[in-house]
Design a protein around this motif. Structure first.
Motif, PDB file in Angstrom:
ATOM      1  N   THR A  31       0.735  -1.161   0.082  1.00  0.00           N
ATOM      2  CA  THR A  31      -0.104  -0.021  -0.175  1.00  0.00           C
ATOM      3  C   THR A  31       1.017   1.212   0.016  1.00  0.00           C
ATOM      4  OG1 THR A  31      -0.283  -0.559   2.483  1.00  0.00           O
ATOM      5  CG2 THR A  31      -2.064  -0.832   1.010  1.00  0.00           C
ATOM      6  N   LEU A  35       0.520   4.104  -2.772  1.00  0.00           N
ATOM      7  CA  LEU A  35       0.238   5.508  -2.432  1.00  0.00           C
ATOM      8  C   LEU A  35       1.063   6.404  -2.964  1.00  0.00           C
ATOM      9  CD1 LEU A  35      -0.863   4.896   1.324  1.00  0.00           C
ATOM     10  CD2 LEU A  35      -2.283   5.967  -0.557  1.00  0.00           C
ATOM     11  N   ARG A  36       2.634   6.012  -2.968  1.00  0.00           N
ATOM     12  CA  ARG A  36       3.746   6.865  -3.178  1.00  0.00           C
ATOM     13  C   ARG A  36       3.451   7.061  -4.882  1.00  0.00           C
ATOM     14  NH1 ARG A  36       6.475   4.641   0.874  1.00  0.00           N
ATOM     15  NH2 ARG A  36       6.721   2.713  -0.126  1.00  0.00           N
ATOM     16  N   MET A  53       1.294  11.492   4.607  1.00  0.00           N
ATOM     17  CA  MET A  53       2.282  10.527   4.416  1.00  0.00           C
ATOM     18  C   MET A  53       3.672  11.113   4.749  1.00  0.00           C
ATOM     19  SD  MET A  53       1.231   8.318   1.387  1.00  0.00           S
ATOM     20  CE  MET A  53       3.052   7.236   1.171  1.00  0.00           C
ATOM     21  N   GLU A  57       2.002   9.992   9.146  1.00  0.00           N
ATOM     22  CA  GLU A  57       0.837   9.404   9.686  1.00  0.00           C
ATOM     23  C   GLU A  57       0.104   8.332   8.757  1.00  0.00           C
ATOM     24  OE1 GLU A  57      -1.414  13.070  10.615  1.00  0.00           O
ATOM     25  OE2 GLU A  57       0.125  13.521  12.185  1.00  0.00           O
ATOM     26  N   VAL A  59      -3.007   6.937   6.514  1.00  0.00           N
ATOM     27  CA  VAL A  59      -4.059   7.292   5.792  1.00  0.00           C
ATOM     28  C   VAL A  59      -5.156   6.671   6.131  1.00  0.00           C
ATOM     29  CG1 VAL A  59      -2.473   7.807   3.660  1.00  0.00           C
ATOM     30  CG2 VAL A  59      -3.750   5.945   3.716  1.00  0.00           C
ATOM     31  N   GLY A  85       2.519  -4.024   4.263  1.00  0.00           N
ATOM     32  CA  GLY A  85       2.198  -2.970   4.735  1.00  0.00           C
ATOM     33  C   GLY A  85       0.715  -2.519   4.852  1.00  0.00           C
ATOM     34  N   PHE A  86      -0.204  -3.614   4.738  1.00  0.00           N
ATOM     35  CA  PHE A  86      -1.527  -3.563   5.067  1.00  0.00           C
ATOM     36  C   PHE A  86      -2.007  -5.089   5.231  1.00  0.00           C
ATOM     37  CE2 PHE A  86      -5.786  -4.815   3.700  1.00  0.00           C
ATOM     38  CZ  PHE A  86      -6.625  -3.571   3.851  1.00  0.00           C
ATOM     39  N   ARG A  88      -2.810  -2.354   8.532  1.00  0.00           N
ATOM     40  CA  ARG A  88      -2.088  -1.465   9.460  1.00  0.00           C
ATOM     41  C   ARG A  88      -2.887  -1.229  10.903  1.00  0.00           C
ATOM     42  NH1 ARG A  88       1.907   0.290   6.036  1.00  0.00           N
ATOM     43  NH2 ARG A  88       3.523   1.660   6.743  1.00  0.00           N
ATOM     44  N   GLN A  92      -8.768  -2.189   9.556  1.00  0.00           N
ATOM     45  CA  GLN A  92      -8.280  -2.561   8.336  1.00  0.00           C
ATOM     46  C   GLN A  92      -8.449  -4.170   8.230  1.00  0.00           C
ATOM     47  OE1 GLN A  92      -4.474  -0.920   6.900  1.00  0.00           O
ATOM     48  NE2 GLN A  92      -5.317   1.176   7.404  1.00  0.00           N
TER      49      GLN A  92
HETATM   50  P1  AMP Z   1       5.104   2.006   3.912  1.00  0.00           P
HETATM   51  O1  AMP Z   1       5.922   2.283   2.694  1.00  0.00           O
HETATM   52  O2  AMP Z   1       4.607   0.872   4.019  1.00  0.00           O
HETATM   53  O3  AMP Z   1       6.021   2.314   5.179  1.00  0.00           O
HETATM   54  O4  AMP Z   1       3.997   3.367   4.034  1.00  0.00           O
HETATM   55  C1  AMP Z   1       4.580   4.583   3.822  1.00  0.00           C
HETATM   56  C2  AMP Z   1       3.261   5.444   4.478  1.00  0.00           C
HETATM   57  O5  AMP Z   1       2.109   5.140   3.691  1.00  0.00           O
HETATM   58  C3  AMP Z   1       2.861   5.253   5.606  1.00  0.00           C
HETATM   59  O6  AMP Z   1       3.651   5.939   6.645  1.00  0.00           O
HETATM   60  C4  AMP Z   1       1.562   5.723   5.677  1.00  0.00           C
HETATM   61  O7  AMP Z   1       1.281   7.016   5.814  1.00  0.00           O
HETATM   62  C5  AMP Z   1       0.786   5.129   4.144  1.00  0.00           C
HETATM   63  N1  AMP Z   1       0.538   3.931   4.429  1.00  0.00           N
HETATM   64  C6  AMP Z   1       0.925   2.775   3.974  1.00  0.00           C
HETATM   65  N2  AMP Z   1       0.058   1.530   4.175  1.00  0.00           N
HETATM   66  C7  AMP Z   1      -1.055   2.189   4.817  1.00  0.00           C
HETATM   67  C8  AMP Z   1      -1.960   1.609   5.353  1.00  0.00           C
HETATM   68  N3  AMP Z   1      -2.147   0.106   5.286  1.00  0.00           N
HETATM   69  N4  AMP Z   1      -2.836   2.337   6.244  1.00  0.00           N
HETATM   70  C9  AMP Z   1      -2.635   3.610   6.373  1.00  0.00           C
HETATM   71  N5  AMP Z   1      -1.559   4.299   6.020  1.00  0.00           N
HETATM   72  C10 AMP Z   1      -0.892   3.466   5.037  1.00  0.00           C
END
Ligand code: AMP
Length: 194
Positions: A31, A35-36, A53, A57, A59, A85-86, A88, A92
């Motif tokens: 995820t 998102l990126r 992000m 925090e 999302v 990453g999901f 979290r 969810q």
């Molecule tokens: P990551 O690359 O998995 O460390 O995610 C980077 C950022 O994306 C996190 O710090 C959150 O802001 C957002 N993010 C990624 N996955 C989630 C998730 N499952 N729920 C909420 N925010 C997420």
């Protein structure tokens, strides 16, 4: 075969996910990466989540649940997927259960790669000292913050899967081949049970 791969930064999740993609045809769904990509594309969603992000925090649950719900339907997930990453949060995790159940794509395993945080920090500091350049990601301070975030934000969902008897823990500090072998054994067993 649909699995969740969990573990703090540095546990080797990325390496193991790549191996599972190559050996079992599973698709890694991160995820954070999704998102990126939205932010890079400057999509309406990307614009909405950028500040959240940047602040480190989470999302909203609705956003990530919908993203994953759409993504698992795509053809490259036909053999299964690795969620990274999901989920979290417990909300969810609950939504994921319901969503996968509705789609008839159950979770086969939840695998946690555990780490020794002190050893991990020592490894990162040594690497930075040896290379002479400190990559932002390898910076010990950054790692400490990310470990704390994992403990605060993600680790609380472990009891959820433990309570369902689904959580399997593998020592992420072991050699890559050893970790790969242990994950393979867990997945083979889960496949037999399915
Ligand atoms: P990551 O690359 O998995 O460390 O995610 C980077 C950022 O994306 C996190 O710090 C959150 O802001 C957002 N993010 C990624 N996955 C989630 C998730 N499952 N729920 C909420 N925010 C997420």
């Amino acid at each position: 075969m649909n699995i969740i791969l969990m573990g703090p930064p540095g546990a080797g999740k990325g390496t193991q996910a790549k191996i599972l993609e190559e050996t079992r045809g599973l698709k890694q769904l991160s995820t954070g990466d999704m998102l990126r990509a939205e932010i890079s594309a400057q999509s309406p969603l990307g614009v909405r989540v950028k500040a959240i992000m940047d602040a480190g925090e989470l999302v909203s649950d609705e956003i990530v649940i919908e993203m994953i719900s759409n993504r698992v339907e795509q053809a490259d997930c036909a053999k299964g997927f690795i969620l990274d990453g999901f989920p979290r949060t417990v909300a969810q995790a609950e939504a994921l259960d319901k969503m996968l159940c509705d789609k008839d794509k159950c979770l086969n395993a939840v695998i946690q790669l555990s780490v020794d945080e002190a050893a991990l920090l020592a490894r990162i500091e040594k690497r930075a000292a040896e290379s002479g350049t400190v990559r932002a990601d390898d910076n010990a301070e950054t790692l400490k913050k990310r470990l704390e975030a994992y403990r605060a934000q993600t680790a609380p969902i472990l009891p959820y899967y433990e309570g369902k008897g689904m959580l399997q823990t593998v020592d992420g500090m072991a050699d890559i081949d050893v970790v790969t072998g242990q994950i393979a054994a867990i997945l083979d067993k889960a496949a037999q049970a399915a």
